[in-house]
Motif scaffolding. Structure first.
Motif, PDB file in Angstrom:
ATOM      1  N   THR A   4       0.842  -1.177   0.000  1.00 12.04           N
ATOM      2  CA  THR A   4       0.000   0.000   0.000  1.00 12.04           C
ATOM      3  C   THR A   4       0.884   1.235   0.000  1.00 12.04           C
ATOM      4  OG1 THR A   4      -0.073  -0.116   2.412  1.00 12.04           O
ATOM      5  CG2 THR A   4      -1.891  -1.124   1.219  1.00 12.04           C
ATOM      6  N   PRO A   5       0.462   2.316  -0.673  1.00 15.52           N
ATOM      7  CA  PRO A   5       1.293   3.508  -0.729  1.00 15.52           C
ATOM      8  C   PRO A   5       1.472   4.123   0.653  1.00 15.52           C
ATOM      9  CG  PRO A   5      -0.914   3.945  -1.592  1.00 15.52           C
ATOM     10  CD  PRO A   5      -0.815   2.471  -1.392  1.00 15.52           C
ATOM     11  N   ARG A   6       2.673   4.672   0.888  1.00 19.55           N
ATOM     12  CA  ARG A   6       2.946   5.327   2.163  1.00 19.55           C
ATOM     13  C   ARG A   6       2.324   6.717   2.171  1.00 19.55           C
ATOM     14  NH1 ARG A   6       7.121   2.971   5.272  1.00 19.55           N
ATOM     15  NH2 ARG A   6       8.125   1.222   4.236  1.00 19.55           N
ATOM     16  N   LEU A   7       1.814   7.102   3.331  1.00 18.84           N
ATOM     17  CA  LEU A   7       1.193   8.415   3.480  1.00 18.84           C
ATOM     18  C   LEU A   7       2.235   9.423   3.939  1.00 18.84           C
ATOM     19  CD1 LEU A   7      -2.045   7.347   5.378  1.00 18.84           C
ATOM     20  CD2 LEU A   7      -1.909   8.077   2.998  1.00 18.84           C
ATOM     21  N   PRO A   8       2.221  10.628   3.378  1.00 14.10           N
ATOM     22  CA  PRO A   8       3.131  11.660   3.889  1.00 14.10           C
ATOM     23  C   PRO A   8       2.713  12.073   5.294  1.00 14.10           C
ATOM     24  CG  PRO A   8       1.616  12.586   2.273  1.00 14.10           C
ATOM     25  CD  PRO A   8       1.398  11.097   2.247  1.00 14.10           C
ATOM     26  N   LEU A   9       3.666  12.623   6.043  1.00 19.32           N
ATOM     27  CA  LEU A   9       3.418  13.022   7.426  1.00 19.32           C
ATOM     28  C   LEU A   9       2.275  14.015   7.526  1.00 19.32           C
ATOM     29  CD1 LEU A   9       4.384  12.925  10.401  1.00 19.32           C
ATOM     30  CD2 LEU A   9       5.887  14.856   9.862  1.00 19.32           C
ATOM     31  N   ILE A  10       2.179  14.931   6.565  1.00 13.98           N
ATOM     32  CA  ILE A  10       1.165  15.976   6.627  1.00 13.98           C
ATOM     33  C   ILE A  10      -0.254  15.403   6.509  1.00 13.98           C
ATOM     34  CG2 ILE A  10       1.101  16.487   4.146  1.00 13.98           C
ATOM     35  CD1 ILE A  10       0.958  19.456   4.910  1.00 13.98           C
ATOM     36  N   VAL A  11      -0.370  14.199   5.932  1.00 16.65           N
ATOM     37  CA  VAL A  11      -1.669  13.519   5.826  1.00 16.65           C
ATOM     38  C   VAL A  11      -1.846  12.525   6.973  1.00 16.65           C
ATOM     39  CG1 VAL A  11      -3.088  11.976   4.418  1.00 16.65           C
ATOM     40  CG2 VAL A  11      -1.744  13.785   3.328  1.00 16.65           C
ATOM     41  N   GLY A  12      -0.792  11.740   7.254  1.00 15.62           N
ATOM     42  CA  GLY A  12      -0.905  10.673   8.232  1.00 15.62           C
ATOM     43  C   GLY A  12      -1.085  11.162   9.656  1.00 15.62           C
ATOM     44  N   LEU A  13      -0.353  12.226  10.046  1.00 12.65           N
ATOM     45  CA  LEU A  13      -0.437  12.692  11.428  1.00 12.65           C
ATOM     46  C   LEU A  13      -1.834  13.218  11.776  1.00 12.65           C
ATOM     47  CD1 LEU A  13       1.045  13.044  14.077  1.00 12.65           C
ATOM     48  CD2 LEU A  13       1.852  15.281  13.278  1.00 12.65           C
ATOM     49  N   PRO A  14      -2.468  14.056  10.929  1.00 16.90           N
ATOM     50  CA  PRO A  14      -3.852  14.447  11.255  1.00 16.90           C
ATOM     51  C   PRO A  14      -4.802  13.254  11.327  1.00 16.90           C
ATOM     52  CG  PRO A  14      -2.928  15.938   9.622  1.00 16.90           C
ATOM     53  CD  PRO A  14      -1.947  14.813   9.769  1.00 16.90           C
ATOM     54  N   MET A  15      -4.558  12.220  10.510  1.00 18.25           N
ATOM     55  CA  MET A  15      -5.395  11.020  10.601  1.00 18.25           C
ATOM     56  C   MET A  15      -5.221  10.343  11.955  1.00 18.25           C
ATOM     57  SD  MET A  15      -5.100   9.215   6.832  1.00 18.25           S
ATOM     58  CE  MET A  15      -5.967   7.743   7.421  1.00 18.25           C
ATOM     59  N   ALA A  16      -3.971  10.299  12.440  1.00 18.54           N
ATOM     60  CA  ALA A  16      -3.715   9.693  13.752  1.00 18.54           C
ATOM     61  C   ALA A  16      -4.413  10.489  14.852  1.00 18.54           C
ATOM     62  CB  ALA A  16      -2.214   9.611  14.013  1.00 18.54           C
ATOM     63  N   VAL A  17      -4.336  11.820  14.768  1.00 23.16           N
ATOM     64  CA  VAL A  17      -4.994  12.669  15.763  1.00 23.16           C
ATOM     65  C   VAL A  17      -6.506  12.444  15.732  1.00 23.16           C
ATOM     66  CG1 VAL A  17      -5.466  15.042  16.468  1.00 23.16           C
ATOM     67  CG2 VAL A  17      -3.167  14.406  15.721  1.00 23.16           C
ATOM     68  N   ALA A  18      -7.086  12.424  14.529  1.00 23.17           N
ATOM     69  CA  ALA A  18      -8.534  12.222  14.403  1.00 23.17           C
ATOM     70  C   ALA A  18      -8.946  10.856  14.953  1.00 23.17           C
ATOM     71  CB  ALA A  18      -8.951  12.356  12.937  1.00 23.17           C
ATOM     72  N   THR A  19      -8.125   9.838  14.710  1.00 13.60           N
ATOM     73  CA  THR A  19      -8.429   8.502  15.206  1.00 13.60           C
ATOM     74  C   THR A  19      -8.384   8.464  16.730  1.00 13.60           C
ATOM     75  OG1 THR A  19      -7.471   7.543  13.201  1.00 13.60           O
ATOM     76  CG2 THR A  19      -7.747   6.072  15.085  1.00 13.60           C
ATOM     77  N   GLY A  20      -7.418   9.176  17.314  1.00 13.43           N
ATOM     78  CA  GLY A  20      -7.303   9.203  18.767  1.00 13.43           C
ATOM     79  C   GLY A  20      -8.508   9.806  19.462  1.00 13.43           C
ATOM     80  N   LEU A  21      -9.312  10.598  18.744  1.00 20.76           N
ATOM     81  CA  LEU A  21     -10.506  11.190  19.338  1.00 20.76           C
ATOM     82  C   LEU A  21     -11.483  10.130  19.834  1.00 20.76           C
ATOM     83  CD1 LEU A  21     -11.230  14.011  16.710  1.00 20.76           C
ATOM     84  CD2 LEU A  21     -10.300  14.337  19.000  1.00 20.76           C
ATOM     85  N   PHE A  22     -11.454   8.942  19.205  1.00 20.51           N
ATOM     86  CA  PHE A  22     -12.410   7.898  19.566  1.00 20.51           C
ATOM     87  C   PHE A  22     -12.020   7.156  20.846  1.00 20.51           C
ATOM     88  CE2 PHE A  22     -12.921   8.312  14.923  1.00 20.51           C
ATOM     89  CZ  PHE A  22     -14.283   8.556  14.866  1.00 20.51           C
ATOM     90  N   ILE A  23     -10.740   7.240  21.245  1.00 23.88           N
ATOM     91  CA  ILE A  23     -10.276   6.438  22.381  1.00 23.88           C
ATOM     92  C   ILE A  23     -10.931   6.863  23.692  1.00 23.88           C
ATOM     93  CG2 ILE A  23      -8.250   5.743  23.719  1.00 23.88           C
ATOM     94  CD1 ILE A  23      -6.601   5.931  21.155  1.00 23.88           C
ATOM     95  N   PRO A  24     -10.998   8.168  24.039  1.00 23.27           N
ATOM     96  CA  PRO A  24     -11.673   8.520  25.290  1.00 23.27           C
ATOM     97  C   PRO A  24     -13.165   8.225  25.266  1.00 23.27           C
ATOM     98  CG  PRO A  24     -11.068  10.499  24.069  1.00 23.27           C
ATOM     99  CD  PRO A  24     -10.393   9.352  23.393  1.00 23.27           C
ATOM    100  N   ILE A  25     -13.770   8.293  24.078  1.00 28.17           N
ATOM    101  CA  ILE A  25     -15.194   7.947  23.991  1.00 28.17           C
ATOM    102  C   ILE A  25     -15.374   6.470  24.320  1.00 28.17           C
ATOM    103  CG2 ILE A  25     -17.215   7.866  22.482  1.00 28.17           C
ATOM    104  CD1 ILE A  25     -15.958  10.119  20.841  1.00 28.17           C
ATOM    105  N   GLN A  26     -14.497   5.616  23.736  1.00 33.26           N
ATOM    106  CA  GLN A  26     -14.566   4.196  24.051  1.00 33.26           C
ATOM    107  C   GLN A  26     -14.303   3.948  25.531  1.00 33.26           C
ATOM    108  OE1 GLN A  26     -11.385   1.478  23.340  1.00 33.26           O
ATOM    109  NE2 GLN A  26     -12.698  -0.003  22.308  1.00 33.26           N
ATOM    110  N   GLY A  27     -13.315   4.665  26.094  1.00 33.32           N
ATOM    111  CA  GLY A  27     -13.011   4.500  27.506  1.00 33.32           C
ATOM    112  C   GLY A  27     -14.190   4.863  28.394  1.00 33.32           C
ATOM    113  N   ARG A  28     -14.868   5.968  28.056  1.00 32.81           N
ATOM    114  CA  ARG A  28     -16.049   6.380  28.829  1.00 32.81           C
ATOM    115  C   ARG A  28     -17.138   5.307  28.748  1.00 32.81           C
ATOM    116  NH1 ARG A  28     -18.666  11.520  29.753  1.00 32.81           N
ATOM    117  NH2 ARG A  28     -16.594  12.493  29.783  1.00 32.81           N
ATOM    118  N   ILE A  29     -17.353   4.764  27.548  1.00 35.20           N
ATOM    119  CA  ILE A  29     -18.406   3.753  27.365  1.00 35.20           C
ATOM    120  C   ILE A  29     -18.060   2.461  28.092  1.00 35.20           C
ATOM    121  CG2 ILE A  29     -19.518   2.251  25.661  1.00 35.20           C
ATOM    122  CD1 ILE A  29     -19.255   4.608  23.665  1.00 35.20           C
ATOM    123  N   ASN A  30     -16.829   1.961  27.893  1.00 35.70           N
ATOM    124  CA  ASN A  30     -16.454   0.701  28.525  1.00 35.70           C
ATOM    125  C   ASN A  30     -16.395   0.815  30.043  1.00 35.70           C
ATOM    126  OD1 ASN A  30     -16.294  -0.697  26.116  1.00 35.70           O
ATOM    127  ND2 ASN A  30     -14.106  -0.363  25.858  1.00 35.70           N
ATOM    128  N   GLY A  31     -15.929   1.958  30.539  1.00 38.19           N
ATOM    129  CA  GLY A  31     -15.912   2.158  31.978  1.00 38.19           C
ATOM    130  C   GLY A  31     -17.315   2.164  32.558  1.00 38.19           C
TER     131      GLY A  31
END
Length: 321
Positions: A4-31
């Motif tokens: 698969t093609p590699r993503l440049p940092l300018i694209v990949g890093l915002p994707m990582a940040v956006a993905t991390g938004l779901f982690i506290p929501i999951q934590g709140r739900i599972n807790g």
């Protein structure tokens, strides 16, 4: 093997940040689910089982999913990667169990600091060892400094929410669970990223994660059932069952990103999203005990700055170790 093609940092890093938004929501739900059931293992079982159902449906419905399914057994049989990588989902199962069991005891603040500390330290180690598909990445002074500042900024951001009524000794054992879970998360991301390269799609890697994690948790819950009996009945509210589907999102995207960004940068980006998501939750859907002060906001901003420091393409030799 599909590349698969590699993503440049300018694209990949915002994707990582956006993905991390779901982690506290999951934590709140599972807790919350763990408290409702009175059973941390049971809550983790529910979360992983619903995620598994979602991934099976996606794998069968999408052409890429079906193609990935066809590559799983050949990739494992031919040892295109170490066979134990298929057990990466057990790490995710442990993380979800830690969420369900300790968020109610520690609160989201202390859980976040412990998990982030473990994940940041292991991100440096995993990149140095070259376990992930991005290969070995050097430990530079800039990356170490950015990692240390990330942990410090997260601690500052959540400091207003620490409970002043409990001693460090009382919290020591519960804190070890999220610390270890966070430490292992970087290894999970590296293993999933490598498997994704050989499966040709993160859909297959995510499905294998949920199969392994759900199997482990069901065994643990059945043992708990035989020893201690069942917890409370399943709640009727639909939102208790969103933890698993949210896990599908950040496990799958994380597996895709580590090939381009490396484990440390992917993890740091998700940490930034995690803090932003936690701040947003506290503003929009506060729970009893929620505290938002100047350190909460400034610590979040400092975290973003630390991540930029660790990820910018600094000149070769800058603080290199």
């Amino acid at each position: 093997m599909t590349h698969t093609p590699r993503l440049p940092l300018i694209v990949g890093l915002p994707m990582a940040v956006a993905t991390g938004l779901f982690i506290p929501i999951q934590g709140r739900i599972n807790g919350a689910l763990g408290v409702a059931l009175g059973d941390g293992i049971g809550a983790a079982v529910v979360s992983f089982s619903t995620g598994l159902v979602v991934m099976v449906a996606i794998s069968l419905a999408l052409p890429r999913g079906r193609a990935g399914l066809a590559r799983i057994l050949p990739a494992v049989r031919e040892r295109q990667f170490p066979p134990y990588y298929v057990l990466a989902g057990c790490i995710g199962a442990f993380f979800v169990f830690a969420q369900s069991f300790t968020v109610g005891l520690l609160g989201v603040a202390l859980f976040t600091v412990a998990a982030v500390t473990g994940q940041t330290l292991s991100g440096l180690l995993v990149d140095r060892m070259g376990i992930g598909p991005a290969g070995k990445r050097p430990i530079t002074g800039i990356r170490v400094l950015g990692s240390v500042l990330t942990v410090a900024a997260v601690a500052w951001a959540v400091s207003p929410r620490f409970s002043a009524g409990e001693s460090g000794l009382q919290l020591l054992v519960p804190v070890l669970l999220p610390l270890l879970a966070g430490f292992l998360m970087s290894f999970q991301q590296a293993m999933n990223g490598t498997a994704t390269v050989h499966y040709g799609t993160p859909i297959a890697a995510t499905l294998v994660n949920f199969i392994a994690g759900a199997a482990l948790l069901w065994v643990a819950w059945l043992i708990k059932l035989a020893v201690a009996g069942a917890g409370n009945p399943l709640p009727a509210q639909w939102w208790y069952y969103l933890g698993g589907p949210l896990g599908c999102i950040f496990i799958g995207i994380g597996a895709l990103l580590v090939r381009s960004l490396g484990v440390l940068v992917t993890g740091l980006g998700m940490i930034a999203g995690q803090l932003l998501g936690s701040l947003g939750l506290d503003l929009i859907l506060p729970v009893p005990g929620t505290v938002i002060t100047l350190p909460t906001v400034l610590g979040t901003v400092l975290t973003l700055g630390a991540i930029v420091l660790a990820t910018l393409p600094w000149p070769k030799g800058a603080l290199k170790r």
